[in-house]
Write a protein that holds these residues in place. Structure first.
Motif, mmCIF file in Angstrom:
data_model
loop_
_atom_site.group_PDB
_atom_site.id
_atom_site.type_symbol
_atom_site.label_atom_id
_atom_site.label_comp_id
_atom_site.label_asym_id
_atom_site.label_seq_id
_atom_site.Cartn_x
_atom_site.Cartn_y
_atom_site.Cartn_z
ATOM 1 N N GLY A 112 0.786 -1.239 0.000
ATOM 2 C CA GLY A 112 0.000 0.000 0.000
ATOM 3 C C GLY A 112 0.812 1.281 0.000
ATOM 4 N N LEU A 113 2.143 1.148 0.047
ATOM 5 C CA LEU A 113 2.950 2.370 0.131
ATOM 6 C C LEU A 113 2.843 3.209 -1.150
ATOM 7 N N GLY A 114 2.810 2.521 -2.282
ATOM 8 C CA GLY A 114 2.717 3.243 -3.560
ATOM 9 C C GLY A 114 1.445 4.068 -3.646
ATOM 10 N N TYR A 141 3.934 21.669 -8.295
ATOM 11 C CA TYR A 141 5.204 20.939 -8.439
ATOM 12 C C TYR A 141 4.988 19.428 -8.389
ATOM 13 N N GLU A 142 5.878 18.706 -9.091
ATOM 14 C CA GLU A 142 5.891 17.242 -8.992
ATOM 15 C C GLU A 142 6.556 16.863 -7.675
ATOM 16 N N MET A 143 5.958 15.934 -6.974
ATOM 17 C CA MET A 143 6.591 15.453 -5.742
ATOM 18 C C MET A 143 7.816 14.597 -6.110
ATOM 19 N N PRO A 144 8.929 14.745 -5.416
ATOM 20 C CA PRO A 144 10.080 13.862 -5.676
ATOM 21 C C PRO A 144 9.789 12.483 -5.067
ATOM 22 N N VAL A 145 9.112 11.672 -5.846
ATOM 23 C CA VAL A 145 8.517 10.430 -5.351
ATOM 24 C C VAL A 145 9.547 9.468 -4.744
ATOM 25 N N GLU A 146 10.702 9.343 -5.383
ATOM 26 C CA GLU A 146 11.671 8.364 -4.864
ATOM 27 C C GLU A 146 12.321 8.830 -3.556
ATOM 28 N N LYS A 199 11.825 6.668 -0.029
ATOM 29 C CA LYS A 199 12.952 6.239 0.814
ATOM 30 C C LYS A 199 12.693 6.665 2.275
ATOM 31 N N THR A 200 12.254 7.908 2.454
ATOM 32 C CA THR A 200 12.002 8.426 3.805
ATOM 33 C C THR A 200 10.877 7.639 4.482
ATOM 34 N N LEU A 201 9.807 7.384 3.755
ATOM 35 C CA LEU A 201 8.670 6.669 4.357
ATOM 36 C C LEU A 201 9.033 5.216 4.667
#
Ligand SMILES: NC(=O)c1ccc[n+]([C@@H]2O[C@H](COP(=O)([O-])OP(=O)(O)OC[C@H]3O[C@@H](n4cnc5c(N)ncnc54)[C@H](OP(=O)(O)O)[C@@H]3O)[C@@H](O)[C@H]2O)c1
Length: 282
Positions: A247-249, A265-270, A274-276
């Motif tokens: 479910g993280l995605g 702005y686009e969220m820096p997804v990667e 990593k943080t989550l």
């Protein structure tokens, strides 16, 4: 300084402040994202306060995704279809509601699992808010069949009726039905994608939703639970050769869609992922 936030009750365990503040910091934006725990009797004041205080936008989580609707000036198409709002943006002096949950799930299927729901047969466990958003989005995307399987059969039937009514003109291929699936292995033999939208799996003592030996390597098994990242369902599915998606995605993509709505702005997804993941593993 621009203020963003989230309202819900309780709100202490929400990962959204960490997610959005990580993105804000990474991009160097003049924003801050705050959690607001709101009591039921204060919900009108809280939503009115977004406008009154000039807060740029908020997320809405359990149990207010439907409750906030009467206090908004409008909704986008997706929120209107789903009948629930997880994102509010202050546009001029108007509050507009959006729902990014279903699209967040779909993006996770496409980007993380590299799969497409178009033409697929889907079994969806659960009939709550998350199930409604996901079922509508995958129906709009062209899933061939969606079976809603819920513990309380009446709620599953109600959701099925709601979806069929809402999407009549848009998705002739949708065939949703309620079913107690426990003893009906044939549904599983035909299904391509199985999704858990219930909270089953958050505790290791939870009773499985269905016998795991129904799972085979033809399935994509999705669990929208992200605490823990690997639920019993996903572990068992993996053992049986199925492709799995946690479910993280969904959490990240629904957040990134809200972030784009508010900030452009686009969220820096990667970076956020990593943080989550570190937070969820700690
Ligand atoms: N990954 C993400 O981004 C994301 C987003 C939203 C939600 N979620 C997660 O999804 C889950 C559901 O959220 P929601 O907002 O849809 O909640 P909800 O509206 O309260 O619905 C809960 C659903 O789970 C079912 N359920 C609960 N306990 C069960 C059990 N022991 N056995 C079988 N079914 C059970 C309920 O069935 P009944 O109708 O029979 O009560 C209902 O269909 C939560 O764990 C939430 O954290 C994840």
């Amino acid at each position: 300084m621009n203020i963003l936030g989230i309202i819900g009750y309780p709100i202490g365990h929400s990962l959204s402040p960490l997610m959005h503040n990580t993105a804000i910091k990474h991009l160097g934006l003049d924003y801050i994202y705050l959690p607001f725990e709101v009591k039921k009797e204060d919900i009108a004041l809280a939503v009115g306060g977004v406008k009154g205080l000039g807060i740029k936008g908020i997320n809405v989580t359990i149990p207010y995704k439907e409750t906030v609707i009467p206090y908004l000036d409008g909704m986008d198409e997706s929120a209107g279809l789903i009948g629930a709002v997880n994102t509010i943006k202050l546009e001029g002096d108007k509050l507009k509601g959006y729902n990014t949950d279903g699209m967040g799930f779909l993006q996770s299927i496409k980007i993380d699992a590299q799969e497409d729901v178009k033409g697929k047969k889907v079994i969806l466990f659960g009939a709550g808010g998350a199930a409604r958003a996901i079922a509508i989005q995958i129906a709009l995307e062209g899933a061939e069949e969606i079976i809603i399987a819920n513990r309380t059969i009446e709620k599953g039937e109600k959701l099925t009726e709601y979806i069929n009514k809402k999407l009549k003109a848009q998705s002739s291929k949708l065939k949703a039905q309620s079913s107690k699936l426990k003893a009906q292995i044939e549904y599983f033999r035909k299904a391509d994608i199985i999704v858990n939208t219930t909270s089953v799996g958050m505790k290791s003592s939870d009773t499985p939703l269905f016998p795991y030996n129904y799972i085979s390597d033809r399935h994509l098994i999705c669990d929208i639970v992200y605490r823990p990242l690997e639920t019993d369902l996903l572990r068992e599915a993996s053992k049986r050769g199925a492709k799995i998606l946690n479910g993280l995605g969904m959490l990240i993509y629904q957040g990134s869609l809200s972030f784009k709505i508010w900030t452009g702005y686009e969220m820096p997804v990667e970076v956020v992922r990593k943080t989550l993941m570190e937070e969820l593993k700690s």
